[in-house]
Motif scaffolding. Sequence first.
Motif, PDB file in Angstrom:
ATOM      1  N   VAL A   1     -10.675  -7.010   8.886  1.00  0.00           N
ATOM      2  CA  VAL A   1     -11.331  -5.710   8.801  1.00  0.00           C
ATOM      3  C   VAL A   1     -10.399  -4.762   8.049  1.00  0.00           C
ATOM      4  N   SER A   2     -10.960  -3.965   7.157  1.00  0.00           N
ATOM      5  CA  SER A   2     -10.145  -3.105   6.298  1.00  0.00           C
ATOM      6  C   SER A   2      -9.377  -2.051   7.089  1.00  0.00           C
ATOM      7  N   ASP A   3      -8.251  -1.608   6.508  1.00  0.00           N
ATOM      8  CA  ASP A   3      -7.453  -0.546   7.117  1.00  0.00           C
ATOM      9  C   ASP A   3      -8.281   0.717   7.309  1.00  0.00           C
ATOM     10  N   GLU A   4      -9.198   0.945   6.367  1.00  0.00           N
ATOM     11  CA  GLU A   4     -10.015   2.159   6.416  1.00  0.00           C
ATOM     12  C   GLU A   4     -10.888   2.186   7.673  1.00  0.00           C
ATOM     13  N   ILE A   5     -11.530   1.062   7.958  1.00  0.00           N
ATOM     14  CA  ILE A   5     -12.388   0.976   9.146  1.00  0.00           C
ATOM     15  C   ILE A   5     -11.555   1.160  10.409  1.00  0.00           C
ATOM     16  N   VAL A   6     -10.443   0.428  10.485  1.00  0.00           N
ATOM     17  CA  VAL A   6      -9.574   0.500  11.660  1.00  0.00           C
ATOM     18  C   VAL A   6      -9.060   1.933  11.837  1.00  0.00           C
ATOM     19  N   SER A   7      -8.667   2.541  10.733  1.00  0.00           N
ATOM     20  CA  SER A   7      -8.147   3.899  10.754  1.00  0.00           C
ATOM     21  C   SER A   7      -9.192   4.889  11.289  1.00  0.00           C
ATOM     22  N   ASN A   8     -10.436   4.735  10.870  1.00  0.00           N
ATOM     23  CA  ASN A   8     -11.503   5.625  11.354  1.00  0.00           C
ATOM     24  C   ASN A   8     -11.699   5.486  12.856  1.00  0.00           C
TER      25      ASN A   8
ATOM     26  N   ILE B   1       1.468   0.161   5.506  1.00  0.00           N
ATOM     27  CA  ILE B   1       0.390   1.103   5.191  1.00  0.00           C
ATOM     28  C   ILE B   1      -0.193   1.664   6.490  1.00  0.00           C
ATOM     29  N   GLN B   2      -0.434   0.783   7.457  1.00  0.00           N
ATOM     30  CA  GLN B   2      -0.982   1.221   8.741  1.00  0.00           C
ATOM     31  C   GLN B   2      -0.002   2.129   9.482  1.00  0.00           C
ATOM     32  N   ALA B   3       1.295   1.823   9.403  1.00  0.00           N
ATOM     33  CA  ALA B   3       2.316   2.633  10.092  1.00  0.00           C
ATOM     34  C   ALA B   3       2.337   4.049   9.528  1.00  0.00           C
ATOM     35  N   LYS B   4       2.315   4.162   8.202  1.00  0.00           N
ATOM     36  CA  LYS B   4       2.330   5.486   7.560  1.00  0.00           C
ATOM     37  C   LYS B   4       1.029   6.220   7.866  1.00  0.00           C
ATOM     38  N   ASN B   5      -0.056   5.484   7.851  1.00  0.00           N
ATOM     39  CA  ASN B   5      -1.365   6.044   8.126  1.00  0.00           C
ATOM     40  C   ASN B   5      -1.424   6.600   9.556  1.00  0.00           C
ATOM     41  N   LEU B   6      -0.890   5.826  10.507  1.00  0.00           N
ATOM     42  CA  LEU B   6      -0.882   6.254  11.906  1.00  0.00           C
ATOM     43  C   LEU B   6      -0.068   7.537  12.058  1.00  0.00           C
TER      44      LEU B   6
ATOM     45  N   TYR C   1       1.774 -16.524  13.669  1.00  0.00           N
ATOM     46  CA  TYR C   1       3.167 -16.113  13.860  1.00  0.00           C
ATOM     47  C   TYR C   1       3.811 -15.829  12.499  1.00  0.00           C
ATOM     48  N   GLU C   2       3.603 -16.744  11.548  1.00  0.00           N
ATOM     49  CA  GLU C   2       4.216 -16.590  10.222  1.00  0.00           C
ATOM     50  C   GLU C   2       3.649 -15.382   9.490  1.00  0.00           C
ATOM     51  N   MET C   3       2.334 -15.169   9.618  1.00  0.00           N
ATOM     52  CA  MET C   3       1.699 -14.020   8.973  1.00  0.00           C
ATOM     53  C   MET C   3       2.237 -12.716   9.591  1.00  0.00           C
ATOM     54  N   TYR C   4       2.355 -12.732  10.909  1.00  0.00           N
ATOM     55  CA  TYR C   4       2.878 -11.570  11.628  1.00  0.00           C
ATOM     56  C   TYR C   4       4.291 -11.246  11.152  1.00  0.00           C
ATOM     57  N   GLU C   5       5.163 -12.266  11.133  1.00  0.00           N
ATOM     58  CA  GLU C   5       6.561 -12.071  10.735  1.00  0.00           C
ATOM     59  C   GLU C   5       6.660 -11.494   9.327  1.00  0.00           C
ATOM     60  N   LYS C   6       5.816 -12.000   8.429  1.00  0.00           N
ATOM     61  CA  LYS C   6       5.856 -11.572   7.028  1.00  0.00           C
ATOM     62  C   LYS C   6       5.466 -10.091   6.918  1.00  0.00           C
ATOM     63  N   ASN C   7       4.410  -9.705   7.637  1.00  0.00           N
ATOM     64  CA  ASN C   7       3.910  -8.335   7.534  1.00  0.00           C
ATOM     65  C   ASN C   7       4.717  -7.316   8.319  1.00  0.00           C
ATOM     66  N   ILE C   8       5.373  -7.762   9.385  1.00  0.00           N
ATOM     67  CA  ILE C   8       5.940  -6.800  10.325  1.00  0.00           C
ATOM     68  C   ILE C   8       7.310  -6.254   9.893  1.00  0.00           C
ATOM     69  N   ASN C   9       8.040  -7.007   9.065  1.00  0.00           N
ATOM     70  CA  ASN C   9       9.376  -6.542   8.682  1.00  0.00           C
ATOM     71  C   ASN C   9       9.414  -5.139   8.077  1.00  0.00           C
ATOM     72  N   PRO C  10       8.525  -4.826   7.130  1.00  0.00           N
ATOM     73  CA  PRO C  10       8.534  -3.448   6.596  1.00  0.00           C
ATOM     74  C   PRO C  10       8.212  -2.407   7.676  1.00  0.00           C
ATOM     75  N   VAL C  11       7.374  -2.778   8.646  1.00  0.00           N
ATOM     76  CA  VAL C  11       7.023  -1.866   9.741  1.00  0.00           C
ATOM     77  C   VAL C  11       8.254  -1.613  10.612  1.00  0.00           C
ATOM     78  N   ILE C  12       8.991  -2.688  10.905  1.00  0.00           N
ATOM     79  CA  ILE C  12      10.213  -2.570  11.709  1.00  0.00           C
ATOM     80  C   ILE C  12      11.213  -1.656  10.994  1.00  0.00           C
ATOM     81  N   ASP C  13      11.386  -1.866   9.688  1.00  0.00           N
ATOM     82  CA  ASP C  13      12.310  -1.035   8.916  1.00  0.00           C
ATOM     83  C   ASP C  13      11.881   0.431   8.941  1.00  0.00           C
ATOM     84  N   PHE C  14      10.566   0.649   8.827  1.00  0.00           N
ATOM     85  CA  PHE C  14      10.000   2.002   8.854  1.00  0.00           C
ATOM     86  C   PHE C  14      10.367   2.707  10.166  1.00  0.00           C
ATOM     87  N   TYR C  15      10.212   2.004  11.290  1.00  0.00           N
ATOM     88  CA  TYR C  15      10.500   2.620  12.587  1.00  0.00           C
ATOM     89  C   TYR C  15      11.996   2.689  12.891  1.00  0.00           C
TER      90      TYR C  15
END
Length: 190
Positions: free
Chosen positions: A59-66, A91-96, A145-159
């Motif tokens: 589901v797109s970030d836009e829908i989730v964001s709304n 993108i979701q972290a900045k959006n939130l 797990y692998e998809m999560y690890e790949k996507n989450i690193n920039p989020v971890i750095d952001f926080y």
Amino acid sequence: MNIVIFGPPGAGKGTQSKFIANKFNLYQLSTGDLLRNEIKNKTQLGSEISSIINSGELVSDEIVSNLIEKFVSNDTYKNQIIFDGYPRTLIQAKNLDNLLKKHKQKIDMVLKLSVSLETVKKRILERQTQEKRADDNEEIAIKRYEMYEKNINPVIDFYKQTNLLKVVNGETAISEISNEIGGLIESIKG
């Protein structure tokens, strides 16, 4: 107080979110639940979400964001939200962050449940036998797990930059994890 909790599938996010929500009187916001509610309530958005999910897409970030904005803008939940498994991408972290600012709120703490792939595989197999979840098998678990690890690193750095990130060992017993998280939250509540 608003809290973000994340960890790979099988890390125990849902269990710990429920614990935190009950102990500290917060509302658990799981994007999965928000999406399922739209589908269950047969809204126009719900049928759109349903067809996206059924085609195997995300589901797109836009829908989730709304959906999240609807929740965040509701005074009932103001500064009492635990974001369960969201944001998953930078993108979701900045959006939130922007959504919360817009509604005069902020994130007070980010909890990361740290668990190994081995532990995740073991837990998912246990969950599979107990709950008979269709999305629980070893192959899917490894992929998620692998998809999560790949996507989450920039989020971890952001926080990390905001000094809100607390890493919790997700390998120990549920009660130990709950105690550690409880202590961390007490320390910022003052």
